[in-house]
Design an enzyme around this catalytic site. Sequence first.
Site, PDB file in Angstrom:
ATOM      1  CB  CYS A 295      -2.653  -0.126   8.283  1.00 28.58           C
ATOM      2  SG  CYS A 295      -1.403   1.014   8.751  1.00 28.58           S
TER       3      CYS A 295
ATOM      4  CG  ASN B 106      -0.114  -0.232   2.532  1.00 29.18           C
ATOM      5  OD1 ASN B 106       0.886  -0.468   2.390  1.00 29.18           O
ATOM      6  ND2 ASN B 106      -0.975   0.433   3.898  1.00 29.18           N
TER       7      ASN B 106
ATOM      8  CD  GLU C 161       4.227  -2.286  14.128  1.00 27.03           C
ATOM      9  OE1 GLU C 161       3.181  -1.933  13.619  1.00 27.03           O
ATOM     10  OE2 GLU C 161       5.188  -1.879  14.569  1.00 27.03           O
TER      11      GLU C 161
HETATM   12  P1  NDP Z   1       0.080  -9.522   3.303  1.00 25.69           P
HETATM   13  O1  NDP Z   1       0.164 -10.015   4.261  1.00 25.69           O
HETATM   14  O2  NDP Z   1      -0.312 -10.468   1.712  1.00 25.69           O
HETATM   15  O3  NDP Z   1       1.700  -9.779   2.610  1.00 25.69           O
HETATM   16  C1  NDP Z   1       2.470  -8.452   2.926  1.00 25.69           C
HETATM   17  C2  NDP Z   1       3.859  -9.366   2.628  1.00 25.69           C
HETATM   18  O4  NDP Z   1       4.417 -10.535   2.996  1.00 25.69           O
HETATM   19  C3  NDP Z   1       4.358  -8.935   1.310  1.00 25.69           C
HETATM   20  O5  NDP Z   1       5.604  -9.214   1.287  1.00 25.69           O
HETATM   21  C4  NDP Z   1       3.244 -10.497   0.534  1.00 25.69           C
HETATM   22  O6  NDP Z   1       4.191 -11.027  -0.233  1.00 25.69           O
HETATM   23  C5  NDP Z   1       4.380 -11.446   2.088  1.00 25.69           C
HETATM   24  N1  NDP Z   1       4.133 -12.313   2.679  1.00 25.69           N
HETATM   25  C6  NDP Z   1       3.051 -12.829   1.792  1.00 25.69           C
HETATM   26  N2  NDP Z   1       3.136 -14.338   2.505  1.00 25.69           N
HETATM   27  C7  NDP Z   1       3.741 -14.631   3.745  1.00 25.69           C
HETATM   28  C8  NDP Z   1       4.629 -15.036   4.072  1.00 25.69           C
HETATM   29  N3  NDP Z   1       3.724 -16.818   4.165  1.00 25.69           N
HETATM   30  N4  NDP Z   1       5.771 -15.095   4.558  1.00 25.69           N
HETATM   31  C9  NDP Z   1       5.946 -14.286   4.432  1.00 25.69           C
HETATM   32  N5  NDP Z   1       6.283 -13.355   3.636  1.00 25.69           N
HETATM   33  C10 NDP Z   1       4.583 -13.311   3.421  1.00 25.69           C
HETATM   34  O7  NDP Z   1       0.092  -7.766   3.112  1.00 25.69           O
HETATM   35  P2  NDP Z   1      -0.550  -7.316   1.828  1.00 25.69           P
HETATM   36  O8  NDP Z   1       0.158  -7.080   1.433  1.00 25.69           O
HETATM   37  O9  NDP Z   1      -2.160  -7.504   1.396  1.00 25.69           O
HETATM   38  O10 NDP Z   1      -1.252  -5.810   2.750  1.00 25.69           O
HETATM   39  C11 NDP Z   1      -1.510  -5.014   2.748  1.00 25.69           C
HETATM   40  C12 NDP Z   1      -1.830  -5.713   4.051  1.00 25.69           C
HETATM   41  O11 NDP Z   1      -1.438  -4.994   5.330  1.00 25.69           O
HETATM   42  C13 NDP Z   1      -3.030  -5.088   4.834  1.00 25.69           C
HETATM   43  O12 NDP Z   1      -4.269  -5.866   6.342  1.00 25.69           O
HETATM   44  C14 NDP Z   1      -2.880  -4.244   6.784  1.00 25.69           C
HETATM   45  O13 NDP Z   1      -3.715  -3.675   7.173  1.00 25.69           O
HETATM   46  C15 NDP Z   1      -1.525  -3.985   6.563  1.00 25.69           C
HETATM   47  N6  NDP Z   1      -0.788  -2.553   7.012  1.00 25.69           N
HETATM   48  C16 NDP Z   1      -0.231  -2.669   8.003  1.00 25.69           C
HETATM   49  C17 NDP Z   1       0.291  -1.535   8.621  1.00 25.69           C
HETATM   50  C18 NDP Z   1       0.582  -1.535   9.894  1.00 25.69           C
HETATM   51  O14 NDP Z   1       1.537  -0.705  10.415  1.00 25.69           O
HETATM   52  N7  NDP Z   1      -0.174  -1.964  10.990  1.00 25.69           N
HETATM   53  C19 NDP Z   1       0.079  -0.352   7.844  1.00 25.69           C
HETATM   54  C20 NDP Z   1       0.536  -0.538   6.274  1.00 25.69           C
HETATM   55  C21 NDP Z   1      -0.233  -2.008   5.914  1.00 25.69           C
HETATM   56  P3  NDP Z   1       3.853 -10.883  -1.954  1.00 25.69           P
HETATM   57  O15 NDP Z   1       3.014  -9.422  -1.175  1.00 25.69           O
HETATM   58  O16 NDP Z   1       4.731 -10.668  -2.818  1.00 25.69           O
HETATM   59  O17 NDP Z   1       2.347 -11.623  -1.337  1.00 25.69           O
END
Ligand code: NDP
Length: 479
Positions: free
Chosen positions: A282, A150, A248
């Site tokens: 988020c 995001n 996070e």
């Molecule tokens: P995801 O959890 O799908 O992915 C986050 C990252 O983790 C990506 O790089 C993803 O790779 C990777 N990933 C996915 N599966 C695994 C695994 N099994 N092991 C290790 N890494 C993995 O989140 P989104 O990218 O969809 O982001 C949206 C989410 O992030 C929302 O829930 C939002 O609330 C949260 N968020 C939280 C924030 C905070 O500060 N609390 C700030 C911003 C967002 P890939 O994309 O390649 O699958």
Amino acid sequence: MNIQNYINGQYVNPINNEWIDNYNPSNGEVYCQIPNSSKEDVEQAYKSAQSAFSKWSQTTLEERSRIMLRVSELIEENLDRLAEAESKDNGKPLWLAKAVDIPRASSNFRFFANAITQFASESHESVGQNAINYTLRQPIGVVGCISPWNLPLYLFSWKIAPAIAAGNCVVAKPSEVTPMTAYLLGDICTEAGLPKGVLNIVHGLGTSTGQAIVEHPNIKAISFTGGTATGTHIARTAAPMFKKLSLELGGKNPNIIFADCDYEDMLKTTVRSSFANQGQICLCGSRIFVEASIYEQFKTDFTNAVSKQKVGHPLAEETKIGALVSKPHLEKVLNYVEIAKEEGGKVLHGGNQLTIEGHENGYYMEPTIIEVPSDECRVNQEEIFGPVVTIMPFNSEEEVLEMANKVKYGLSATLWTNDLKRTMRMSNKLQAGIVWVNTWLMRDLRTPFGGVKDSGVGREGGFEALRFFTEPKNVCIKY
Ligand code: NDP
């Protein structure tokens, strides 16, 4: 064009030579490919980081700081190029990437370049025992940083900067959906003189590349930002290896509006806190609770203001809301509108996919306001992470506090009121890591950032991040 991994200061292809398509959300077209990195690439990145560690961890703070300040400057100097790349990769309006994402990525490096020179640890004199204790804060070694789509470069650098400032070497993975600015960061780090191997960037799928980072036995800490389900999975994998974890995760943040607030200011900010970055932050206030006495007025004014938010191509100057990040994400968000209707929700504005002339295959959606019959319906409880907000009235402080806290998440909360005593009472009782009063998303990078409940574990920001990326060691000297 292909994106490559950045390992040991070099751009390299994935060992298996497998690639994934990368889409431009504004028109739905594939515009480049990224490595589908395997365990072997992660191992290569780990080895590079490991071999750089002994020298980097002994590099003076002044020198680390100097290099990081140069990275910060180079991000600034490349503002236009990076912002264009971010907008194309993510679908966000170009002006937003220019005003927020890229400047903040530069600030992250600048902030931690300075913070590390001020970071200190404690000493304790054991009075009457002729002993002094001091605490060393030693870098962990090789750490993993995994970030979401995001706010791509913004959140990627928010992890990398404190990790390397503290003397660690990094294996990092951006989201596979938005890899471009992380890719460009490699060149910037090389130009800034960051020694080879201090930062290694591996691209690929979360479930394979990300998983390989989390599973790696010698990557001893994982800083992750992403969804709660992924965070749960990561915690399950990492816990038996006793890794340090900073998670996070998701949010479903209340935006609580009392009748005594500064109405115009609240209205303007609420449009932003609902739909900035297509609602894909988020911290967005996705559950709006309005005091009953101004509820009807607010409904009219808010709907009116939101209807003026122009949805359009990310490069168009008048665009306020760009494209959602991907087709599956757009479908997920649209599906929530259907769920809302089934649960008796009333769509006050939007709810539909939009077609933009000339970009018919892009992932556009109207900003959507849903009046919900109860705070317990799914759209009020589950994170949607798109341009959808719910609204409902409340009658008392106690009632709204209970509704605000009755979700599994606890990231942030926004409160609109001019009553000081109420501000104090509510801020104390809201279950959230951050409470904004009469503002939203105002950030001071020294403050602790993170959530409670299912929104995460640990805090980023300021010295909290430097504490996470170091191991404290107590030394006790008897004299
Ligand atoms: P995801 O959890 O799908 O992915 C986050 C990252 O983790 C990506 O790089 C993803 O790779 C990777 N990933 C996915 N599966 C695994 C695994 N099994 N092991 C290790 N890494 C993995 O989140 P989104 O990218 O969809 O982001 C949206 C989410 O992030 C929302 O829930 C939002 O609330 C949260 N968020 C939280 C924030 C905070 O500060 N609390 C700030 C911003 C967002 P890939 O994309 O390649 O699958």
